[in-house]
Scaffold this active site. Structure first.
Site, short mmCIF file in Angstrom:
data_model
loop_
_atom_site.label_atom_id
_atom_site.label_comp_id
_atom_site.label_asym_id
_atom_site.label_seq_id
_atom_site.Cartn_x
_atom_site.Cartn_y
_atom_site.Cartn_z
N CYS A 116 -66.70 47.72 0.35
CA CYS A 116 -65.58 48.34 1.05
C CYS A 116 -64.23 48.03 0.41
CB CYS A 116 -65.58 47.91 2.51
SG CYS A 116 -67.11 48.36 3.32
N HIS A 256 -58.84 49.60 5.48
CA HIS A 256 -60.24 50.01 5.42
C HIS A 256 -60.70 50.31 6.85
CE1 HIS A 256 -64.43 50.26 4.71
NE2 HIS A 256 -64.72 49.10 5.28
N ASN A 286 -67.12 54.72 8.86
CA ASN A 286 -66.88 53.85 7.70
C ASN A 286 -67.52 54.49 6.46
OD1 ASN A 286 -66.83 51.84 5.78
ND2 ASN A 286 -67.60 50.22 7.12
O1 UT7 Z 1 -67.10 47.67 6.16
C1 UT7 Z 1 -67.80 46.53 5.76
C2 UT7 Z 1 -67.52 45.36 6.61
N1 UT7 Z 1 -68.12 45.55 7.91
C3 UT7 Z 1 -67.41 45.28 9.01
O2 UT7 Z 1 -66.26 44.92 8.94
C4 UT7 Z 1 -68.15 45.40 10.33
C5 UT7 Z 1 -67.93 44.13 11.14
N2 UT7 Z 1 -68.69 44.11 12.38
C6 UT7 Z 1 -68.44 44.93 13.42
O3 UT7 Z 1 -67.62 45.81 13.33
C7 UT7 Z 1 -69.16 44.67 14.72
O4 UT7 Z 1 -69.83 43.43 14.65
C8 UT7 Z 1 -70.18 45.77 15.12
C9 UT7 Z 1 -69.46 47.04 15.48
C10 UT7 Z 1 -71.15 46.02 13.97
C11 UT7 Z 1 -70.95 45.32 16.36
O5 UT7 Z 1 -70.05 45.04 17.41
P1 UT7 Z 1 -70.13 43.66 18.21
O6 UT7 Z 1 -69.07 43.71 19.24
O7 UT7 Z 1 -70.08 42.55 17.20
O8 UT7 Z 1 -71.53 43.76 18.91
P2 UT7 Z 1 -72.80 42.79 18.81
O9 UT7 Z 1 -73.51 43.01 17.51
O10 UT7 Z 1 -72.40 41.40 19.18
O11 UT7 Z 1 -73.69 43.38 19.98
C12 UT7 Z 1 -73.29 43.31 21.35
C13 UT7 Z 1 -74.36 43.97 22.20
C14 UT7 Z 1 -75.77 43.48 21.91
O12 UT7 Z 1 -76.49 43.46 23.11
P3 UT7 Z 1 -76.73 42.09 23.92
O13 UT7 Z 1 -77.44 41.18 22.96
O14 UT7 Z 1 -75.35 41.59 24.28
O15 UT7 Z 1 -77.54 42.53 25.08
C15 UT7 Z 1 -76.33 44.55 21.00
O16 UT7 Z 1 -77.73 44.64 21.06
O17 UT7 Z 1 -74.36 45.38 21.95
C16 UT7 Z 1 -75.70 45.79 21.60
N3 UT7 Z 1 -75.59 46.89 20.64
C17 UT7 Z 1 -75.49 48.17 21.02
N4 UT7 Z 1 -75.44 48.76 22.22
C18 UT7 Z 1 -75.31 50.10 22.24
C19 UT7 Z 1 -75.58 46.83 19.28
N5 UT7 Z 1 -75.46 48.05 18.76
C20 UT7 Z 1 -75.40 48.90 19.83
C21 UT7 Z 1 -75.28 50.30 19.91
N6 UT7 Z 1 -75.22 50.86 21.14
N7 UT7 Z 1 -75.18 51.12 18.83
#
Ligand code: UT7
Length: 332
Positions: A116, A256, A286
């Protein structure tokens, strides 16, 4: 004599027509529009559909648009750097393929892999070529066909990414406009959290790697988020500090587009009003190396000669950084 700097003198872009909306994703995986919008800011992404189409096929219209806007022929391009993690093939470089497709017969070129942050790293390299005085027209293209490496059964990644290409032309400038400073960093220790497991020399492609879905993006989202939210903001802040600037001096932040929450944190750290932040994550998701030039493409008409602009990125590697530019022209 005024020092030669490398000014952006034209911008081109391309996004495929097909829109993969949150509503469509709701029918494919266990997710919902509300979760995607509040956690990431994405509403839809563009996907390159069709057999035989690759990253170079998005670069071609982006670079040709830039040539047309600047009134130059592809033969006049001296060098092309393509930032991508989804090259058409392992080798040769996508930059070479693009040059061939557009008839840029006098250009040499290469690909740059910094995920990225690829566009920022490539821009810094291209600027150095122009500043050396040896090259007059250097094209930097950031392009990724992320749909080629996304697992559409993995709800934690497939909601994030889209396809696109953006390109800028760098030319010598002696009026103080151009790429003024870059603060770039990388830390290979971050590779555990964001990578593709197989297909490289460590684990060549095999029936087993395909069955284990190891040719898709693997991302430990929360760990990457934690690193990104501080590193991107710190890089942008430190860049301002070492140039004796504050948020008030900056016309635009071009971040980004990985997550709206990371973008907001960067703007806050810089003390920048949110109206000065380019945001198109809702429309394209992204697009990895393409996000920053696609923002410049979308906002080009609003940019004014003399605007001080900060570009900032964080991505796989880890790689991250920020670049300060002074905009060189008023758009017609
Ligand atoms: O560009 C390259 C660099 N990349 C980045 O900068 C991305 C950095 N990371 C992020 O932007 C975030 O971590 C994500 C958007 C990928 C994820 O968001 P988050 O707030 O960190 O969510 P999480 O992974 O902690 O998941 C929270 C909850 C989980 O459920 P439980 O365990 O709390 O029950 C996940 O299973 O959300 C659930 N979850 C979803 N729910 C609905 C994960 N993906 C989804 C989804 N829809 N698509």
């Amino acid at each position: 004599m005024q020092k030669i700097s490398a000014a952006i003198t034209a911008v081109g872009g391309y996004v495929p027509e097909y829109r993969l909306t949150n509503a469509i994703l709701e029918t494919m995986i266990d997710t919902n529009d509300e979760w995607i919008k509040t956690r990431t800011g994405v509403e839809e992404r563009r996907i390159l559909k069709g057999d035989g189409l690759a990253t170079s096929d998005m670069c071609v219209p982006a670079v040709l648009e830039l040539c047309e806007k600047r009134g130059i022929k592809p033969e006049e391009i001296d060098c092309m750097i393509c930032a991508t993690v989804t090259p058409d093939m392992f080798f040769p470089a996508t930059a070479n393929i693009v040059c061939d497709k557009i008839g840029a017969k006098n250009a040499w070129g290469f690909d740059l892999s910094a995920a990225c942050s690829g566009f920022l790293f490539a821009l810094t390299n291209g600027a150095a070529l122009v500043e050396s005085g040896r090259y007059k027209k250097v094209v930097i293209v950031g392009a990724d066909k992320m749909s080629a490496i996304v697992d559409y059964t993995d709800r934690t990644t497939c909601i994030l990414f889209g396809d696109g290409a953006g390109a800028v032309l760098l030319e010598p400038s002696e009026d103080g406009s151009g790429v003024l400073d870059s603060l770039l960093k990388s830390d290979g220790g971050g590779r555990d959290f964001l990578h593709m497991k197989a297909g490289g020399s460590l684990k060549p492609a095999s029936v087993e790697t395909v069955t284990a879905k190891e040719h898709y993006i693997y991302q430990a989202g929360p760990q990457v988020f934690k690193a990104a939210v501080t590193a991107m903001a710190d890089a942008a802040y430190d860049l301002l500090q070492r140039n004796n600037l504050t948020g008030d001096d900056i016309a635009w932040l071009v971040p980004h587009q990985a997550n709206k929450r990371i973008i907001d944190a960067t703007a806050n750290r810089m003390g920048l009003a949110h109206e000065k932040v380019m945001l198109n994550i809702q429309r394209y998701g992204n697009t990895t190396a393409a996000t920053i030039p696609l923002c410049l493409w979308d906002w080009e008409k609003k940019l004014k000669k003399g605007d001080q602009i900060v570009l900032a990125a964080f991505g796989g590697g880890f790689t991250w950084g920020a670049t300060l530019i002074k905009w060189a022209y008023d758009s017609k």
